[in-house]
Design a protein around this motif. Sequence first.
Motif, PDB file in Angstrom:
ATOM      1  N   GLN A  64       6.746  49.321  29.337  1.00  0.00           N
ATOM      2  CA  GLN A  64       6.823  49.265  30.709  1.00  0.00           C
ATOM      3  C   GLN A  64       5.809  49.827  31.517  1.00  0.00           C
ATOM      4  N   PHE A  65       5.190  50.825  30.917  1.00  0.00           N
ATOM      5  CA  PHE A  65       4.166  51.848  31.611  1.00  0.00           C
ATOM      6  C   PHE A  65       2.977  51.700  30.894  1.00  0.00           C
ATOM      7  N   GLU A 136      15.707  48.154  39.957  1.00  0.00           N
ATOM      8  CA  GLU A 136      14.241  47.984  39.549  1.00  0.00           C
ATOM      9  C   GLU A 136      13.929  48.857  38.102  1.00  0.00           C
ATOM     10  N   LYS A 137      14.297  47.972  36.859  1.00  0.00           N
ATOM     11  CA  LYS A 137      14.026  48.590  35.678  1.00  0.00           C
ATOM     12  C   LYS A 137      12.768  49.213  35.445  1.00  0.00           C
ATOM     13  N   TRP A 138      11.679  48.884  36.010  1.00  0.00           N
ATOM     14  CA  TRP A 138      10.289  49.269  35.866  1.00  0.00           C
ATOM     15  C   TRP A 138      10.366  50.821  36.498  1.00  0.00           C
ATOM     16  N   ASN A 141      14.089  52.604  34.194  1.00  0.00           N
ATOM     17  CA  ASN A 141      15.160  51.885  33.108  1.00  0.00           C
ATOM     18  C   ASN A 141      16.147  51.515  33.651  1.00  0.00           C
TER      19      ASN A 141
END
Length: 338
Positions: A64-65, A136-138, A141
């Motif tokens: 995700q990063f 906001e999982k981004w 987590n």
Amino acid sequence: MDISGVFDYLIGFAIMAMIYAIFTLGLNVHWGFTGLFNIGIAGFFALGAYTAALLTSPPPDPTQFEDFIFGGNLAQLGLFDLGIDLWFFVGVAAAAVVCGIVALVIGTITLRLSDDYLSIATLGIAESVRFFFLNEKWAANGSKGLYRIPKFMGDLVAPESYDYFYVVVVLIVLAILFVAVQRAARSPWGRVLRAIREDEVTTAASGKNVFHFKLQSFVFGAMIMGIGGALFAHHVRFLSPLTFDPLLATFVIWAMLMVGGSGNNLGAILGAFVVWGIWAGTQFLPGIFSDPSFRLLMIGVLIVAIMLLRPGGLLGEWRRIVERRPASATGREPAGPD
């Protein structure tokens, strides 16, 4: 009885009690000295903890990063290869700065208005922060939370001895913050804050910019709370939005200040130990007495008892009372009002 186990538990208790004492010191700056009604402590708690964790931890899900800074692991930066975890200090400082900036924005908008607006704004910001990290999982987590938060100097300190090391770290930070708040409270700046708490109109009439002093107090207290959040993150080493429920992240801290004594820094620290002692100690009671609801009942009973028996708290604010001497003692009549 395992003496070493009891001692280990007491060390863990002391760490948590001192971290909560830091939050209580920040609240004492807001409420105890300035009269600012902040019921959004959980927001600053969460911002401080997440800021420190995000700066010092590898991403829980690297996909995700963008994995291009230090190989995706920000926790390994050392200072001249001496084993000093520089990012721990950066994380703590960044937590204070982020909380200070948020407090500056909130305070600039609300502190010119009545106290009700500040309390509503802080509560709203606290819930907004919590739901942001939840949805906001981004960012962090989501509901799974952040884990693998590194220990400060974990490579140099043996795991079985780490709590003994970390309790000293937290104690040093608490001592520094206590001295800073104590000196600020006894300075001319602190006397203006207490004057604002007692009577804003009179303070403004004496030529003081009430708004600027209130804003400075609000930012200062929020930065202290951010430092507490950073220390909490590196102790617990796991964060999720549920951690910052208003119950444990706001109500309990208010209870600590009320029990210890609003306006007294030593009282704020004592209240943190007393209330956390009730919260942590009741888990060893049998049956329903170990239930969290019973813990809340015990804290509520303690607050009522304090309000009835010692309204100023266990260590209430020390107020200097100056009495005029009678004319017979001074040889002259006391001066009347101008």
